[in-house]
Enzyme design. Structure first.
Site, PDB file in Angstrom:
ATOM      1  CB  VAL A 143      27.013 -12.360  11.802  1.00 22.73           C
ATOM      2  CG1 VAL A 143      26.805 -14.551  11.111  1.00 22.73           C
ATOM      3  CG2 VAL A 143      27.591 -12.661  10.579  1.00 22.73           C
TER       4      VAL A 143
ATOM      5  CB  CYS B  34      22.531 -15.130  23.746  1.00 20.09           C
ATOM      6  SG  CYS B  34      23.773 -15.656  22.810  1.00 20.09           S
TER       7      CYS B  34
END
Length: 302
Positions: free
Chosen positions: A71, A130
């Site tokens: 996503v 991340c």
């Protein structure tokens, strides 16, 4: 009935069951399907300092006993969350935790600072999986130095409990857990998704727009249980377990491995009330086995 209340780094929860970030929206989307006050905590979708569009479609595909997603942390940013989302969720009768993501330690810290000003958000969960834009896209969470740098920056800017979400895509997850504990993490959650890939053999192309994505669901549960067991033996702070939990029996495995609480993710897409059903199942199991409290089974694998 057995007492299933738990406390994670000063965060009181009526059950040890939380909903995992990215699988339960902001909680409001599920309000007509489940009593939100019966959930120990809701971890809302990933929030970044600035808005993100996320990755191109397709960004989700089913796999055997699981799913892949890329996503890409689509969200409208921390300021939008504070101004528009927070007023809608601040009075929910459960703990609402914000999952914080970023591309640099400073990004994480500023996002956490903004969230920290919201009175009814009692804690944050840091997504250190991340990519670090200053190190060529390597995830912060795959090195002890990278993980420590994020927690150090956030700890200086944020005074409430910090739960650090650990990546399984590492050589030794216990080393990462020790590194974030040393920098002031109040708890760790493990695991985040495993990196995976699926290919459409007719089109001879990856099924996801960016080729790879995060694997979740029952397929990763044995890896997740192992990681929780390793981390719980290494650190003194609480461990939250997640990865493929579908039933109360799954949750109890994590608790016995050393988790003080658990998160449910992919199963929410199948049964929106699964978090309540699992909490009830834990209570029933404890009653059947003569346990007065869930604390009696945490870390008790022989």
């Amino acid at each position: 009935m057995a007492d299933i209340r738990v406390n994670i780094a000063g965060l009181d929860m009526k059950t040890p069951v939380m909903t995992a970030s990215g699988t339960f929206g902001y909680g409001l989307e599920f309000a007509d399907l489940v009593n939100l006050s019966d959930i120990g905590a809701i971890i809302v979708k990933g929030t970044t300092l600035l808005p993100r569009e996320g990755n191109d479609y397709p960004r989700m595909t089913e796999t055997p006993s699981g799913m892949l997603n890329c996503v890409g942390l689509q969200n409208k940013g921390a300021e939008y969350f504070c101004q528009h989302i927070y007023p809608q969720i601040k009075d929910l009768q459960t703990n609402v935790i914000v999952n914080v993501s970023g591309s640099s330690p400073d990004d994480y810290a500023e996002c956490a600072r903004l969230i920290g000003e919201l009175e009814n958000i009692p804690a944050i969960e840091l997504n250190i999986s991340c990519p670090n834009v200053r190190q060529g896209g390597m995830a912060f969470g795959v090195t002890t130095d990278g993980a420590a740098s994020v927690v150090r920056a956030v700890r200086a800017a944020y005074r409430k409990p910090i739960i650090v979400k650990l990546s399984p895509n590492v050589t030794n997850i216990a080393d990462i857990a020790l590194a974030v504990e040393a920098e002031g993490a109040d708890a760790v959650s493990c695991i985040n998704t495993l990196m995976g890939m699926a290919i459409d053999i007719e089109r001879r192309r990856p099924k996801l727009s960016i080729s790879t994505g995060g694997l979740s669901g029952p397929a990763i549960k044995p890896v997740a249980v192992r990681c929780v067991w390793q981390v719980a033996k290494a650190v003194k702070i609480p461990v939250v377990g997640l990865g493929g939990i579908m039933t109360a029996a799954d949750a109890i495995e994590f608790l016995m491995a050393g988790a003080s609480a658990i998160e449910i993710g992919t199963a929410n897409f199948i049964d929106p009330a699964v978090s309540v059903r699992v909490a009830e199942g834990i209570s029933e199991w404890l009653d059947r086995h003569g346990c007065k409290s869930v604390q009696e089974i945490i870390g008790q694998v022989q």
